[in-house]
Design a protein around this motif. Structure first.
Motif, PDB file in Angstrom:
ATOM      1  N   PHE A  48      41.368  21.913  13.045  1.00 37.47           N
ATOM      2  CA  PHE A  48      42.761  21.960  12.616  1.00 37.47           C
ATOM      3  C   PHE A  48      43.398  23.282  13.036  1.00 37.47           C
TER       4      PHE A  48
ATOM      5  N   PHE B 269      39.145  17.325  30.956  1.00 37.21           N
ATOM      6  CA  PHE B 269      38.338  18.319  30.251  1.00 37.21           C
ATOM      7  C   PHE B 269      38.194  17.966  28.783  1.00 37.21           C
ATOM      8  N   GLY B 270      39.314  17.533  28.184  1.00 33.76           N
ATOM      9  CA  GLY B 270      39.306  17.246  26.750  1.00 33.76           C
ATOM     10  C   GLY B 270      38.377  16.105  26.396  1.00 33.76           C
TER      11      GLY B 270
ATOM     12  N   LEU C 159      41.831  26.302  27.205  1.00 33.20           N
ATOM     13  CA  LEU C 159      41.247  24.975  27.385  1.00 33.20           C
ATOM     14  C   LEU C 159      40.220  24.682  26.289  1.00 33.20           C
ATOM     15  N   LEU C 160      39.440  25.691  25.923  1.00 35.59           N
ATOM     16  CA  LEU C 160      38.446  25.498  24.861  1.00 35.59           C
ATOM     17  C   LEU C 160      39.133  25.190  23.534  1.00 35.59           C
TER      18      LEU C 160
ATOM     19  N   LEU D 204      43.354  18.930  32.096  1.00 36.31           N
ATOM     20  CA  LEU D 204      43.193  19.007  30.649  1.00 36.31           C
ATOM     21  C   LEU D 204      42.670  17.708  30.072  1.00 36.31           C
TER      22      LEU D 204
ATOM     23  N   TRP E  33      37.916  24.616  12.085  1.00 39.46           N
ATOM     24  CA  TRP E  33      38.315  25.176  13.384  1.00 39.46           C
ATOM     25  C   TRP E  33      39.097  24.161  14.199  1.00 39.46           C
TER      26      TRP E  33
ATOM     27  N   LEU F 260      40.761  18.619  19.464  1.00 38.33           N
ATOM     28  CA  LEU F 260      40.583  17.162  19.498  1.00 38.33           C
ATOM     29  C   LEU F 260      39.416  16.709  18.623  1.00 38.33           C
TER      30      LEU F 260
ATOM     31  N   CYS G   3      31.470  16.849  26.336  1.00 36.13           N
ATOM     32  CA  CYS G   3      31.098  16.815  24.933  1.00 36.13           C
ATOM     33  C   CYS G   3      29.733  17.455  24.778  1.00 36.13           C
ATOM     34  N   GLY G   4      29.361  17.648  23.547  1.00 35.89           N
ATOM     35  CA  GLY G   4      27.974  17.937  23.257  1.00 35.89           C
ATOM     36  C   GLY G   4      27.601  19.399  23.191  1.00 35.89           C
ATOM     37  N   TRP G   5      28.536  20.336  23.421  1.00 32.64           N
ATOM     38  CA  TRP G   5      28.137  21.722  23.199  1.00 32.64           C
ATOM     39  C   TRP G   5      28.314  22.065  21.732  1.00 32.64           C
TER      40      TRP G   5
ATOM     41  N   VAL H  66      30.492  19.820  19.421  1.00 30.62           N
ATOM     42  CA  VAL H  66      31.874  19.530  19.814  1.00 30.62           C
ATOM     43  C   VAL H  66      31.929  18.163  20.477  1.00 30.62           C
ATOM     44  N   ASN H  67      32.645  17.260  19.874  1.00 27.08           N
ATOM     45  CA  ASN H  67      32.689  15.892  20.365  1.00 27.08           C
ATOM     46  C   ASN H  67      34.116  15.363  20.256  1.00 27.08           C
ATOM     47  N   PRO H  68      34.960  15.667  21.251  1.00 19.78           N
ATOM     48  CA  PRO H  68      36.378  15.326  21.132  1.00 19.78           C
ATOM     49  C   PRO H  68      36.578  13.844  20.855  1.00 19.78           C
TER      50      PRO H  68
ATOM     51  N   ILE I 294      36.057  20.167  12.621  1.00 22.48           N
ATOM     52  CA  ILE I 294      34.833  20.813  13.115  1.00 22.48           C
ATOM     53  C   ILE I 294      34.673  22.200  12.519  1.00 22.48           C
TER      54      ILE I 294
ATOM     55  N   PHE J  31      42.011  23.843  23.197  1.00 21.53           N
ATOM     56  CA  PHE J  31      42.538  22.476  23.299  1.00 21.53           C
ATOM     57  C   PHE J  31      41.436  21.457  23.027  1.00 21.53           C
ATOM     58  N   GLN J  32      40.259  21.722  23.568  1.00 19.52           N
ATOM     59  CA  GLN J  32      39.157  20.788  23.352  1.00 19.52           C
ATOM     60  C   GLN J  32      38.780  20.733  21.873  1.00 19.52           C
ATOM     61  N   LEU J  33      38.710  21.911  21.242  1.00 20.90           N
ATOM     62  CA  LEU J  33      38.373  21.948  19.815  1.00 20.90           C
ATOM     63  C   LEU J  33      39.408  21.212  18.977  1.00 20.90           C
TER      64      LEU J  33
END
Lengths: 296, 374
Positions: free
Chosen positions: A267, B27-28, A43-44, B24, A265, A50, B32-34, A60-62, A54, A46-48
């Motif tokens: 990409f 979550f996606g 999940l992390l 997902l 990170w 977006l 934010c913000g970390w 981290v700001n998707p 970065i 996946f978040q990155l």
């Protein structure tokens, strides 16, 4: 675990969980393990993926799918193509080489020797994969073992190292034991009476092989191929050490994004998700068709 | 074998996918913000005063050095090894960094680590022998006045070749293109985008640190022409193959070249610093703000600054010391080794590789991916 409650030596009842909760107790360690080390990290990632561009130390700001669009830029698609080529070819090679071996062990080697022969095949896995790749450099290089032998018998040298065949050799060698193990497990359960029946009814050995043996081994073939394919997609040691100046693969590209000079990170995460997607498709195909072949 | 497993998991997988795809998306877009890979100082000093964890390149420490230091100070040094600045910084930021009191980043990484606020400012009153450092290393661009870092070693990137096969040998990057037929699949270049692209840029008369897209493209096109000669891009898998005669030439760091030449006196290996200029690098010692044992860190840096120690390690590990007093005490063959200590006129046309803008980094990466995949 069948007893809902246990009695200790003094004869008093010891309180235990209700029966329907028992599986949870058993499943919890694996569940916690999986969620901590697989679900959350995925999940992390996946978040990155977006966050465009970065680098470590940034917030981290998707914001969108830019990283995914980037994969389809002209420069990066051939990399994906090469990874697929290496993985599919190595899987085919493993199957071609592994099937006769597994067949021989499962059906022709006497029972009491089978484990020993299998052990012999798994033995190379006890050494580091890095070491095995370096060994192939020594074997394949222009003045290496193979070419010294060829020279001794008067055959012109082979220039294999740092070309695609070297990568295929390395990957196939690394993953062959897995293929053999899985094929062995499925061939070992082969119902020999069906082969005898086929022979009785006039089938030639070839016909019996294609119509009786192969269908029974299908799930093993699918599972083994899947395992080898997945491992090949993620392998970056063999392409890096044995491949030449044109051996960029997805796994190496991901490595460059995280630990290379590029430090992108976001990409890298998008590429990782892409890899997970490709592997998931392979697993889905296996679940769908590996399963129906058994039923049908 | 798999008859029961897929049928039972396919159902749960479908349920899982349905539930997790909803999760997902949420979550996606939320959460934010970390900050990615934030380094927090350890609140409790870890380990004890007699232990010093250092994070270094493999070539800078050996057992005799650690034993000497232990005898002198009673502090046990535990070295951890990294093989690229990027790996070092990534694991530093991933949280492993808080155990180290001394780290050995290269020049451009020092600048990056200062900018990110990871390095403590050195207290020069606690350092002995700073004035022994050669003037040209006293005020480097990556860390003006050496306020956060002490140079420990420096060198160049150049060409190591077998002088029996290549005679006359290369004097410049241009040699590679001019002798391409002879070098067919016989050379390796470093597995480093900026070094390789930089060499091509330099041979075209441009800077190692250009951000001009047109110049970067020209360098890429020039490298494409050299592809038939390049058997691999590798930073260390060239050694055995050069010794065996499979390779004629390798692009290497001077420290690796000098060590290989000294260890194989029977072979006619030579190292050239290209005439049109190359990249100049320094490795340094720094104390991160998160250092658990700064006292031991200062003791270690002072130990390494001692001329006698610097002479010792230069003779044993063959890295070029930036210490004037040590340089003067070196035996003549080492001091006059132009591979190890190139003359000033060459150093003047060399450049340090510095980080470029994210846009240029992206461009370099795209060309590098194309170069290594076509």
């Amino acid at each position: 675990m069948s007893n809902p409650s246990l009695t200790n030596r003094a004869g008093t009842k010891v309180a235990t969980f209700p029966k329907w909760l028992e599986p949870l107790v058993m499943l919890a360690p694996a569940g916690i393990w999986l969620s901590l080390l697989m679900v959350i990290p995925t999940l992390l990632i996946f978040q990155l993926s977006l966050v465009p561009g970065i680098r470590p130390g940034q917030v981290v700001n998707p914001s969108g799918l830019d990283n995914y669009f980037k994969i389809f830029q002209p420069g990066y698609l051939p990399v994906l193509g090469r990874s697929l080529f290496f993985s599919i070819s190595s899987t085919a090679l493993c199957l071609l080489l592994g099937f006769p071996v597994a067949y021989w062990i499962a059906l022709m080697v006497p029972k009491r020797w089978q484990n020993l022969v299998l052990l012999g095949f798994v033995l190379p896995l006890w050494t580091s994969s890095l070491l095995r790749s370096y060994a192939w450099i020594t074997i394949l290089r222009p003045t290496g073992v193979i070419n010294s032998l060829l020279k001794a018998i008067g055959i012109p040298p082979l220039d294999i190292l740092n070309r695609e065949p070297a990568v295929l050799i390395g990957m196939t060698y690394s993953l062959l034991p897995y293929m053999v193990l899985i094929l062995y497990a499925s061939l070992e359960k082969l119902d020999r009476r069906l082969l005898e029946a086929a022979a009785d009814l006039g089938a030639t050995p070839q016909q019996a092989f294609w119509k009786v043996t192969i269908p029974q081994a299908k799930s093993g073939i699918a599972a083994g191929s899947l395992l080898v394919f997945i491992a090949c997609m993620g392998d970056f040691v063999n392409p890096e050490l044995l491949g030449g100046a044109s051996s960029m693969t997805v796994a190496r590209l991901i490595y460059n994004q995280f630990l290379g000079a590029t430090q992108n990170w976001g990409f890298g995460s998008a590429l990782s998700m892409m890899l997970i997607l490709i592997v998931s498709v392979a697993i889905a195909l296996q679940v769908r068709y590996g399963d129906s072949s058994l039923r049908g | 074998m798999l008859s029961t497993i897929p049928s039972s998991t396919s159902l749960t997988r479908r349920q899982f996918l349905r539930a997790s795809s909803v999760a997902l998306i949420g979550f996606g877009l939320s959460g934010c913000g970390w900050t990615l890979a934030e380094v927090r100082p350890a609140t409790q000093p870890r380990g004890n005063k007699d232990e010093l964890y250092i994070y270094t390149w493999s070539s800078y420490v050996d057992d005799p050095l650690l034993e000497d230091f232990a005898t002198l100070t009673g502090i046990r040094v535990i070295p951890d090894i990294f093989n690229s600045n990027e790996t070092m910084l990534a694991s530093f930021q991933a949280g492993k960094g808080a155990i180290y009191s001394v780290i050995y980043p290269s020049d451009y990484k020092v600048a990056e680590m200062i900018e990110k606020g990871f390095l403590s400012e050195l207290d020069s009153s606690r350092l002995i022998g700073l004035d022994n450092i050669l003037p040209k290393f006293q005020n480097p661009v990556y860390d003006p006045g050496n306020r956060h870092s002490i140079p420990i070693s420096w060198g160049t990137t150049g060409l190591l070749y077998d002088a029996d096969t290549l005679n006359p040998g290369p004097e410049d990057w241009r040699y590679l293109w001019e002798n391409q037929d002879k070098l067919d699949r016989r050379i390796t270049l470093l597995d480093d985008v900026r070094e390789v692209m930089g060499a091509a840029l330099k041979s075209l008369g441009y800077s190692y640190n250009t951000t001009n897209p047109d110049e970067i493209r020209q360098a890429y096109e020039k490298l494409v022409k050299l592809k038939p000669a390049i058997t691999a891009f590798t930073t260390d898998a060239w050694k055995e193959r050069l010794l065996a005669g499979d390779l004629y030439l390798a692009m290497v760091y001077s420290a690796d070249a000098v060590r290989l030449i000294k260890e194989n006196p029977g072979l006619n290996l030579k190292y050239t610093v290209p005439k049109s200029g190359t990249s100049l690098w320094s490795d340094t010692m720094v104390i991160p703000k998160t250092a658990p044992n700064p006292d031991a860190a200062y003791a270690w840096i002072n130990f390494m600054l001692q001329p006698a120690i610097a002479v010792d390690v230069t003779e044993r590990l063959y890295f070029a010391t930036p210490n004037q007093a040590a340089y003067d005490q070196l035996p003549a063959p080492l001091r006059d080794d132009r591979s190890l200590f190139p003359p000033n006129e060459i150093i003047e046309i060399c450049e340090r590789i510095i980080p470029v803008t994210p846009e240029a980094t992206e461009l370099y990466d795209q060309y590098w991916t194309k170069l290594t995949s076509s």
